[in-house]
Design a protein around this motif. Sequence first.
Motif, PDB file in Angstrom:
ATOM      1  N   UNK A 176      49.627  29.377  73.683  1.00  0.00           N
ATOM      2  CA  UNK A 176      50.572  30.326  74.266  1.00  0.00           C
ATOM      3  C   UNK A 176      50.020  31.750  74.363  1.00  0.00           C
ATOM      4  N   UNK A 177      48.848  32.010  73.808  1.00  0.00           N
ATOM      5  CA  UNK A 177      48.321  33.372  73.765  1.00  0.00           C
ATOM      6  C   UNK A 177      46.800  33.332  73.666  1.00  0.00           C
TER       7      UNK A 177
ATOM      8  N   UNK B 172      46.244  37.466  69.703  1.00  0.00           N
ATOM      9  CA  UNK B 172      46.253  37.180  68.267  1.00  0.00           C
ATOM     10  C   UNK B 172      44.866  37.425  67.689  1.00  0.00           C
ATOM     11  N   UNK B 173      44.837  38.010  66.514  1.00  0.00           N
ATOM     12  CA  UNK B 173      43.599  38.182  65.744  1.00  0.00           C
ATOM     13  C   UNK B 173      43.660  37.165  64.614  1.00  0.00           C
ATOM     14  N   UNK B 174      42.733  36.220  64.619  1.00  0.00           N
ATOM     15  CA  UNK B 174      42.797  35.099  63.685  1.00  0.00           C
ATOM     16  C   UNK B 174      41.504  35.031  62.874  1.00  0.00           C
TER      17      UNK B 174
ATOM     18  N   UNK C  31      53.370  33.372  66.290  1.00  0.00           N
ATOM     19  CA  UNK C  31      52.811  34.152  67.391  1.00  0.00           C
ATOM     20  C   UNK C  31      53.351  33.660  68.731  1.00  0.00           C
ATOM     21  N   UNK C  32      53.433  32.349  68.883  1.00  0.00           N
ATOM     22  CA  UNK C  32      53.954  31.792  70.128  1.00  0.00           C
ATOM     23  C   UNK C  32      55.423  32.159  70.306  1.00  0.00           C
TER      24      UNK C  32
ATOM     25  N   UNK D  18      40.232  27.965  71.130  1.00  0.00           N
ATOM     26  CA  UNK D  18      39.529  28.202  72.402  1.00  0.00           C
ATOM     27  C   UNK D  18      39.554  29.696  72.730  1.00  0.00           C
ATOM     28  N   UNK D  19      39.230  30.493  71.750  1.00  0.00           N
ATOM     29  CA  UNK D  19      39.346  31.947  71.868  1.00  0.00           C
ATOM     30  C   UNK D  19      38.348  32.505  72.882  1.00  0.00           C
ATOM     31  N   UNK D  20      38.782  33.420  73.756  1.00  0.00           N
ATOM     32  CA  UNK D  20      37.849  34.034  74.699  1.00  0.00           C
ATOM     33  C   UNK D  20      36.902  35.035  74.051  1.00  0.00           C
ATOM     34  N   UNK D  21      37.243  35.497  72.838  1.00  0.00           N
ATOM     35  CA  UNK D  21      36.375  36.423  72.106  1.00  0.00           C
ATOM     36  C   UNK D  21      36.218  35.921  70.672  1.00  0.00           C
TER      37      UNK D  21
END
Length: 219
Positions: A36-37, A128-130, A120-121, A145-148
């Motif tokens: 979701x984010x 989100x910082x995980x 978070x969703x 599947x984080x973009x960063x």
Amino acid sequence: MPSNRHWIESLSPWPEEFGLGRMERLLEELGEPQRAFPAIHIVGTNGKTTTSGLLEALLDTEGLAVGTYTSPHVLGWEERIRIGTEPVDFEAALGRIRPAAEAIGATQFEALTAAALAEFAAAAVEVAVVEAGLGGRLDATNVLRAPVVVLTNVALEHTEVLGMEREAIAAEKLAVVSPGAVVVLGEPEWEETARAQGAEGVVVAGSSNLALAIAAAET
């Protein structure tokens, strides 16, 4: 029935066998909240929590709705899951995921991670910082599947699980990288490993936690 807090405290923090199977089943039961984010995934040996906190503050200052998940806590469980820099209702967050977590026999860290992602969703955070727990490849946070992705640094740790050499440990941590992601590095020596995992871009920010957070926020 014990309170949700007593329940989470009763769970084992360690699985009998490391793997993502339970976590994936749990998130499926919860409706895949991690989709979701977008997320910034923080891995590394040292400085993860500090970097996460700095990044949270930077994103919040920019006016973004940010969720943050860190571990371990210092003063209380509530520190681990925050939205807009403020702790969530911890009892309610656990209550949201407890039936599904109990049904599959989730570990303490798996349940906490699921609770964070579900919160978070539900809050419709913009980012989100995980922070990862142990390693990366088999860590419960490796569902984003984080973009960063940020790799703070690599030192010998948990060698019985992650490997006996820094190179092996770096590979375990950077296994969270999805194809097309940008990786922010505190140490330049891991650029080749990051690209081998599918990183589209690599930013070498330097060892400062603040420099890592700034680079991740800008990315």
